[in-house]
Design a protein around this motif. Structure first.
Motif, short mmCIF file in Angstrom:
data_model
loop_
_atom_site.label_atom_id
_atom_site.label_comp_id
_atom_site.label_asym_id
_atom_site.label_seq_id
_atom_site.Cartn_x
_atom_site.Cartn_y
_atom_site.Cartn_z
N PHE A 1 0.81 -1.21 0.00
CA PHE A 1 0.00 0.00 0.00
C PHE A 1 0.85 1.26 0.00
CE2 PHE A 1 -2.62 3.34 1.89
CZ PHE A 1 -3.79 3.21 1.16
N THR A 2 1.91 1.28 0.77
CA THR A 2 2.75 2.47 0.88
C THR A 2 3.67 2.63 -0.32
OG1 THR A 2 2.69 2.28 3.29
CG2 THR A 2 4.39 3.70 2.36
N LYS A 3 4.38 1.57 -0.68
CA LYS A 3 5.38 1.67 -1.74
C LYS A 3 4.78 1.78 -3.13
CE LYS A 3 8.92 -0.87 0.84
NZ LYS A 3 9.77 -2.10 0.88
N GLN A 4 3.56 1.28 -3.29
CA GLN A 4 2.94 1.28 -4.62
C GLN A 4 1.74 2.22 -4.70
OE1 GLN A 4 3.05 -3.32 -4.58
NE2 GLN A 4 3.08 -2.80 -6.76
N ASN A 5 1.73 3.23 -3.85
CA ASN A 5 0.71 4.28 -3.90
C ASN A 5 -0.70 3.69 -3.86
OD1 ASN A 5 -0.48 6.80 -4.03
ND2 ASN A 5 -0.10 7.08 -6.23
N GLY A 6 -0.95 2.92 -2.80
CA GLY A 6 -2.25 2.30 -2.66
C GLY A 6 -3.40 3.28 -2.57
N ARG A 7 -3.14 4.45 -2.03
CA ARG A 7 -4.20 5.46 -1.93
C ARG A 7 -4.79 5.75 -3.30
NH1 ARG A 7 -5.59 8.63 2.17
NH2 ARG A 7 -3.83 7.81 3.35
N GLN A 8 -3.93 5.73 -4.31
CA GLN A 8 -4.38 6.00 -5.67
C GLN A 8 -4.79 4.73 -6.41
OE1 GLN A 8 -4.67 9.04 -7.19
NE2 GLN A 8 -5.47 8.01 -9.03
N ASN A 9 -4.15 3.60 -6.08
CA ASN A 9 -4.25 2.42 -6.94
C ASN A 9 -5.07 1.26 -6.41
OD1 ASN A 9 -2.53 3.53 -8.96
ND2 ASN A 9 -0.74 3.02 -7.72
N ILE A 10 -5.50 1.29 -5.14
CA ILE A 10 -6.15 0.11 -4.58
C ILE A 10 -7.42 -0.27 -5.33
CG2 ILE A 10 -7.43 1.38 -2.80
CD1 ILE A 10 -6.88 -1.07 -0.95
N GLY A 11 -8.12 0.71 -5.85
CA GLY A 11 -9.32 0.40 -6.64
C GLY A 11 -8.99 -0.43 -7.87
N ASP A 12 -7.88 -0.09 -8.55
CA ASP A 12 -7.45 -0.85 -9.73
C ASP A 12 -6.99 -2.25 -9.33
OD1 ASP A 12 -8.00 1.27 -11.41
OD2 ASP A 12 -5.94 2.04 -11.35
N TRP A 13 -6.33 -2.36 -8.18
CA TRP A 13 -5.88 -3.68 -7.71
C TRP A 13 -7.08 -4.59 -7.47
CZ3 TRP A 13 -2.29 -1.45 -3.32
CH2 TRP A 13 -1.22 -0.77 -3.92
N ILE A 14 -8.10 -4.02 -6.87
CA ILE A 14 -9.32 -4.79 -6.58
C ILE A 14 -9.99 -5.23 -7.87
CG2 ILE A 14 -11.69 -4.55 -5.69
CD1 ILE A 14 -10.40 -2.91 -3.36
N GLU A 15 -10.03 -4.35 -8.86
CA GLU A 15 -10.61 -4.70 -10.16
C GLU A 15 -9.80 -5.80 -10.84
OE1 GLU A 15 -13.50 -3.83 -11.54
OE2 GLU A 15 -13.88 -2.83 -9.62
#
Length: 200
Positions: A178-192
């Motif tokens: 979450f921290t190293k891969q900018n989860g704040r911005q990307n977690i939605g895409d990861w879930i998709e």
């Protein structure tokens, strides 16, 4: 189609970090819904009733979800009920992913240490009686005790195991930081992505 995501995490150790991750997801589109964020007192009360009551509670929490996101701190991999949520997620065909949250500050402003992947602590194997879940326990693979029925190969979206060698669940899913891969911005895409891999 609504994307309902169940968040699995270590309630005692990582509740603060998990809530910060959840709050970063409030900018999600309106058709994305989170599950698994139970009031701690409700969770603890249910846990104290019986194992059966907690299993029912967690199964109900997973209802109508299509993805399970395992928010992982240092000790999450050891948690019995995180493993149960993973097993039930596999059984219902949910997409799965691990998101490391050890780098998120806790309520005291401290970051943690990276832990093992919970999805690597659960696996499947095949014997003449069918396909069964296993868990890594006491330094070895043992039959999983909290769900002992055979798993139909056709219920799995990935290739079923073909021998008694345990195949880790993590081999079919993706792990993020979450921290190293900018989860704040990307977690939605990861879930998709997780949903897409499972055909959900």
């Amino acid at each position: 189609m609504a994307r309902r995501t169940f968040f699995s995490f270590h309630h005692d150790e990582d509740n603060w970090r998990a809530w910060n991750v959840r709050n970063s997801w409030v900018v999600r589109s309106q058709d994305q819904i989170d599950r698994g964020f139970f009031d701690s007192s409700v969770f603890e009360a249910t846990k104290n009733e019986s194992a059966t009551a907690l299993k029912n509670f967690l199964r109900n929490g997973l209802e109508n979800t299509s993805v399970t996101c395992v928010l992982t701190g240092e000790l999450t991999w050891q948690r019995r009920w995180v493993r149960y949520e993973i097993v039930r997620s596999v059984l219902k065909g949910n997409g799965l992913l691990t998101v490391d949250i050890y780098g998120v500050e806790n309520r005291r402003g401290m970051v943690g240490s990276k832990g093992a992947d919970p999805l690597a602590q659960v696996g499947l194997y095949k014997v003449p009686g069918g396909i069964f879940f296993a868990e890594w326990k006491g330094g070895k693979w043992v039959k999983y005790d909290d769900y002992t029925l055979a798993v139909p190969a056709g219920d799995l979206w990935f290739n079923a195991p073909t021998s008694d060698t345990v195949v880790q669940i993590s081999s079919h899913y993706v792990r993020y930081d979450f921290t190293k891969q900018n989860g704040r911005q990307n977690i939605g895409d990861w879930i998709e992505t997780a949903a897409g891999l499972a055909g959900r």
